[in-house]
Design a protein around this motif. Structure first.
Motif, PDB file in Angstrom:
ATOM      1  N   LYS A 195       3.101   9.796  -9.744  1.00 53.29           N
ATOM      2  CA  LYS A 195       2.407   9.983 -11.023  1.00 53.29           C
ATOM      3  C   LYS A 195       1.627  11.294 -11.019  1.00 53.29           C
ATOM      4  N   ALA A 196       0.949  11.573  -9.875  1.00 54.55           N
ATOM      5  CA  ALA A 196       0.206  12.831  -9.792  1.00 54.55           C
ATOM      6  C   ALA A 196       1.146  14.023  -9.915  1.00 54.55           C
ATOM      7  N   ALA A 197       2.323  13.921  -9.252  1.00 50.14           N
ATOM      8  CA  ALA A 197       3.292  15.011  -9.331  1.00 50.14           C
ATOM      9  C   ALA A 197       3.824  15.165 -10.751  1.00 50.14           C
ATOM     10  N   ALA A 198       4.093  14.009 -11.395  1.00 49.11           N
ATOM     11  CA  ALA A 198       4.588  14.058 -12.776  1.00 49.11           C
ATOM     12  C   ALA A 198       3.532  14.632 -13.712  1.00 49.11           C
ATOM     13  N   ASP A 199       2.269  14.201 -13.503  1.00 48.37           N
ATOM     14  CA  ASP A 199       1.183  14.725 -14.335  1.00 48.37           C
ATOM     15  C   ASP A 199       1.022  16.228 -14.134  1.00 48.37           C
ATOM     16  N   LYS A 200       1.117  16.670 -12.865  1.00 52.24           N
ATOM     17  CA  LYS A 200       0.985  18.098 -12.585  1.00 52.24           C
ATOM     18  C   LYS A 200       2.142  18.872 -13.207  1.00 52.24           C
TER      19      LYS A 200
ATOM     20  N   LYS B  68       0.835  -1.202   0.000  1.00 46.59           N
ATOM     21  CA  LYS B  68       0.000   0.000   0.000  1.00 46.59           C
ATOM     22  C   LYS B  68       0.878   1.264   0.000  1.00 46.59           C
ATOM     23  N   ALA B  69       1.951   1.237   0.779  1.00 46.89           N
ATOM     24  CA  ALA B  69       2.850   2.387   0.804  1.00 46.89           C
ATOM     25  C   ALA B  69       3.471   2.624  -0.565  1.00 46.89           C
ATOM     26  N   LYS B  70       3.848   1.527  -1.227  1.00 43.24           N
ATOM     27  CA  LYS B  70       4.424   1.657  -2.571  1.00 43.24           C
ATOM     28  C   LYS B  70       3.386   2.196  -3.548  1.00 43.24           C
ATOM     29  N   ALA B  71       2.157   1.666  -3.457  1.00 47.42           N
ATOM     30  CA  ALA B  71       1.101   2.132  -4.360  1.00 47.42           C
ATOM     31  C   ALA B  71       0.816   3.615  -4.133  1.00 47.42           C
ATOM     32  N   ASP B  72       0.793   4.022  -2.856  1.00 43.95           N
ATOM     33  CA  ASP B  72       0.558   5.439  -2.551  1.00 43.95           C
ATOM     34  C   ASP B  72       1.666   6.317  -3.121  1.00 43.95           C
TER      35      ASP B  72
ATOM     36  N   ALA C 107       1.360   6.469  -6.867  1.00 44.12           N
ATOM     37  CA  ALA C 107       0.259   7.359  -7.243  1.00 44.12           C
ATOM     38  C   ALA C 107       0.656   8.818  -7.045  1.00 44.12           C
ATOM     39  N   ALA C 108       1.353   9.097  -5.920  1.00 44.17           N
ATOM     40  CA  ALA C 108       1.785  10.468  -5.657  1.00 44.17           C
ATOM     41  C   ALA C 108       2.809  10.921  -6.692  1.00 44.17           C
TER      42      ALA C 108
END
Length: 237
Positions: free
Chosen positions: A85-90, A75-79, A82-83
């Motif tokens: 990817k969100a940062a890269a997308d932003k 779960k920590a890895k998935a979080d 995801a973070a």
């Protein structure tokens, strides 16, 4: 040799039996232990530990702890993924917005420069069309009837472009002294200015100068040439 039988005291048997027969864990206990292991696995990932370092890997009696630790680590890895990817997308969106803004700014600047260039070109064309030369009769400074339309065009140009200023230059043919022709050139420039004032143009927008016979357009000693030199010229300042 005969092997004897070793009798275990009854008290020991009873004690061992009580240790071997522990009561099963309740659902709440299992839940709490699983959650604790989950939290440990989550923190282990944040601390940079590998998934293979699960401390409950060989704990056969508590498989729920092993699984809870794995779930926490995953779960920590998935979080984090995801973070990230969100940062890269932003970051990508911000960069795209920055580039779009830069392109728009460049396009706006290009459009502004093009508009200014066209405005300047229109001004130059209008000046070239309006600032025509007028001519004078021999030894005269009167404005000819045929030149009044030219002066009207100059007045119209100056009204259309309020920032424009004009120099009026008076010229003469080669006959006469330098001093006389300089004075005559001044009278011709002044006559043109006076006429333009009657057409509603502010005197402050003009300067006058006399070149006398210093700048002839034609140097042949005949009337056809002299008539070209007896002129009033208008130039932008």
């Amino acid at each position: 040799m005969r092997y004897g039988t070793y009798l275990v005291p009854a008290a020991i048997v009873l004690t061992l039996g009580s240790l071997a027969c522990k009561p099963p864990k309740t659902a709440e206990q299992l839940k709490q232990e699983t959650q604790a292991a989950f939290n440990e696995g989550y923190q282990a990932f944040k601390d940079g530990k590998a998934r293979e370092t699960n401390p409950y890997l060989n704990d056969k009696e508590n498989p729920h702890k092993m699984q809870g630790w794995y779930d926490g680590w995953d779960k920590a890895k998935a979080d984090k993924d995801a973070a990230d990817k969100a940062a890269a997308d932003k970051a990508a969106a911000d960069e795209a917005a920055r580039r779009a803004a830069a392109e728009k700014a460049a396009a706006d600047e290009a459009a502004r420069r093009a508009a200014e260039a066209e405005k300047a070109a229109a001004f130059t064309r209008a000046a070239e069309a309006a600032l025509k030369t007028i001519h004078f009769d021999y030894d005269k400074s009167d404005i000819k009837e045929s030149d009044r339309a030219i002066l009207q065009g100059i007045a119209d140009f100056l009204k259309a472009y309020p920032a424009a200023k004009v120099e009026i230059a008076g010229h003469c043919d080669e006959r006469g002294t330098n001093e006389y022709n300089l004075a005559l050139g001044n009278r011709r420039a002044a006559a043109a200015l006076a006429y333009l004032k009657t057409l509603g143009v502010d005197e402050a927008r003009f300067t006058t100068i006399s070149y006398g016979k210093e700048k002839p357009l034609c140097t042949e000693a005949k009337e056809a040439c002299w008539s070209q030199n007896r002129r009033g010229e208008f130039k932008l300042k």
